[in-house]
Enzyme design. Structure first.
Site, PDB file in Angstrom:
ATOM      1  N   ARG A 120       0.826  -1.209   0.000  1.00 22.23           N
ATOM      2  CA  ARG A 120       0.000   0.000   0.000  1.00 22.23           C
ATOM      3  C   ARG A 120       0.862   1.261   0.000  1.00 22.23           C
ATOM      4  O   ARG A 120       2.042   1.226   0.332  1.00 22.23           O
ATOM      5  CB  ARG A 120      -0.927   0.007   1.225  1.00 22.23           C
ATOM      6  N   LYS A 126      -1.521  -0.912   7.863  1.00 22.28           N
ATOM      7  CA  LYS A 126      -2.958  -1.079   8.028  1.00 22.28           C
ATOM      8  C   LYS A 126      -3.285  -2.058   9.142  1.00 22.28           C
ATOM      9  O   LYS A 126      -4.317  -1.941   9.801  1.00 22.28           O
ATOM     10  CB  LYS A 126      -3.590  -1.538   6.715  1.00 22.28           C
ATOM     11  N   HIS A 128      -3.131   4.040  -5.763  1.00 21.14           N
ATOM     12  CA  HIS A 128      -3.568   2.813  -5.106  1.00 21.14           C
ATOM     13  C   HIS A 128      -3.813   1.690  -6.105  1.00 21.14           C
ATOM     14  O   HIS A 128      -3.689   0.503  -5.759  1.00 21.14           O
ATOM     15  CB  HIS A 128      -4.841   3.089  -4.308  1.00 21.14           C
ATOM     16  N   ARG A 170      -1.393  -1.360  -6.738  1.00 19.95           N
ATOM     17  CA  ARG A 170      -1.491  -2.578  -5.913  1.00 19.95           C
ATOM     18  C   ARG A 170      -2.380  -3.604  -6.594  1.00 19.95           C
ATOM     19  O   ARG A 170      -2.058  -4.798  -6.622  1.00 19.95           O
ATOM     20  CB  ARG A 170      -2.028  -2.216  -4.529  1.00 19.95           C
ATOM     21  N   HIS A 202      -2.417 -10.725   2.155  1.00 16.43           N
ATOM     22  CA  HIS A 202      -3.765 -11.187   2.432  1.00 16.43           C
ATOM     23  C   HIS A 202      -3.721 -12.531   3.133  1.00 16.43           C
ATOM     24  O   HIS A 202      -2.787 -13.318   2.955  1.00 16.43           O
ATOM     25  CB  HIS A 202      -4.554 -11.321   1.131  1.00 16.43           C
ATOM     26  N   TYR A 209       3.330 -20.344   2.559  1.00 13.49           N
ATOM     27  CA  TYR A 209       4.274 -19.235   2.625  1.00 13.49           C
ATOM     28  C   TYR A 209       4.531 -18.702   4.022  1.00 13.49           C
ATOM     29  O   TYR A 209       5.296 -17.777   4.204  1.00 13.49           O
ATOM     30  CB  TYR A 209       3.771 -18.077   1.746  1.00 13.49           C
TER      31      TYR A 209
END
Length: 366
Positions: A212, A235, A319, A322, A344, A353
């Site tokens: 972001r 965030k 933005h 992204r 996410h 991961y």
């Protein structure tokens, strides 16, 4: 909000002040009237504490009521209790808490806030959300609906309303269409060609890392170590921590994360990957570029590139890089990898991961 205290007065009891002549005085927070208390500091402190205690006994506390077993609340009375319960349970990041408090304030001030929790029906909630959407837009209405659903869910768990009687559950989310145009790779390169040097660096970092705007602005050279770029996403309040392999590369772009980081180095001394390169007013070479500066620079370059939106839509913003990054990584490496690099959460990402050492999630090049 009350006025800011002077540093020398911050140890004073609330509502107690001292003027330049050395006299203490108490300001009634309800009436704003003032009463002199003389120059005796100990006596003034004692009197102020007594006055504050007296005021406290006159102010009802929903949280105290709840602790003592009270079950009958208006919505406005329940909100402070909910806030305490929610805050303790979720430990939200500062930005999340600020957004939630804003919604709670508006809800508490609405006519709906005067209704008893047990008397609020779906039709009341639906009507309120419909009017809220007209005033604040569908996106904000969706946020309000989500918050209201959680408010009444907590009320169910505490016996304030009957289980299964959440009046928000049957309402619909306000519909909306995304008006912002998506950014294509061709448009990205066109804008990139018209951008300043530091804006080019910011755009490339955003495209290769998928992070972001705020995280791009905060990236430091010290964050790149042992071949990995370390990102604690703002965030999430720093809870989502990513170690992005510098060897990660998008074929269609032709460079890796490590290449982009190296490209940010120049003859200017700076802690930040994205930094100013010229002196402008109070800004010095090497200073951090603020998030608003990223958006402004992108907009200026986009306008120079003569990229416009189709009718009824708005042109792509910074933005949207992204989103473009996510699409490119998904196309080349699959949706699991794309979700992982963006930070996410998904079961697949966790399985493939997630490296729990030190709380960092490592995403390695394929």
């Amino acid at each position: 909000m009350g006025r800011q205290r002077l540093a020398k007065n911050r140890a004073f009891p609330p509502n107690l002040y001292q003027n330049t002549a050395g006299y203490f005085y108490y300001r009634n927070p309800q009436t704003k009237e003032q009463k002199g208390l003389g120059r005796d500091k100990a006596r003034a402190f004692q009197e102020a504490r007594k006055a504050n205690a007296a005021l406290a006994t006159r102010e009802p506390s929903s949280l105290v009521d709840w602790v003592l077993g009270r079950k009958d609340y208006t919505l406005a009375e329940w909100l402070p209790v909910y806030r305490e319960l929610w805050d303790e349970k979720t430990q939200p990041a500062a930005n999340t808490r600020y957004a939630a408090n804003s919604l709670l304030k508006r809800l508490g001030e609405a006519d709906l806030g005067n209704m008893r929790m047990r008397h609020i029906e779906t039709v009341h909630v639906a009507t309120y959300l419909e009017e809220f959407a007209k005033l604040s837009g569908a996106g904000m209405a969706r946020n309000m609906r989500s918050k209201m659903r959680d408010i009444f869910r907590w009320a169910e768990t505490q016996g304030v309303i009957d289980v299964g009687r959440n009046p928000v559950a049957a309402t619909f989310n306000a519909g909306y269409k995304v008006k912002r145009e998506r950014l294509s790779l061709e448009q990205f390169w066109a804008i990139h060609a018209h951008a300043t040097t530091w804006a080019k660096n910011a755009m490339m970092l955003a495209l290769l890392t998928g992070q972001r705007r705020d995280d791009i602005a905060n990236m430091k050279f010290a964050d790149y170590k042992d071949g990995f770029l370390h990102v604690a996403q703002g965030k999430s309040g720093g809870e989502t921590k990513l170690q992005l392999d510098g060897a990660i590369k998008l074929t269609k772009v032709g460079v890796s994360i490590g290449d982009v980081v190296a490209g940010c180095r120049d003859l200017i001394v700076s802690r930040y990957l994205v930094h100013h390169t010229e002196r402008v007013s109070s800004i010095k070479p090497g200073d951090k570029v603020r998030t608003g500066g990223l958006s402004d620079a992108f907009k200026e370059a986009r306008e120079r590139a003569k990229i416009e939106a189709s009718e009824g839509r708005t042109p792509p913003s910074f933005h949207e890089i992204r989103s473009l990054s996510e699409r490119l990584y998904r196309e080349e490496f699959g949706s699991d990898f794309a979700q992982a690099i963006l930070g996410h959460k998904s079961a697949q990402m966790t399985a493939k991961y997630d490296d729990l050492r030190g709380g960092w999630k490592t995403v390695r090049a394929k």
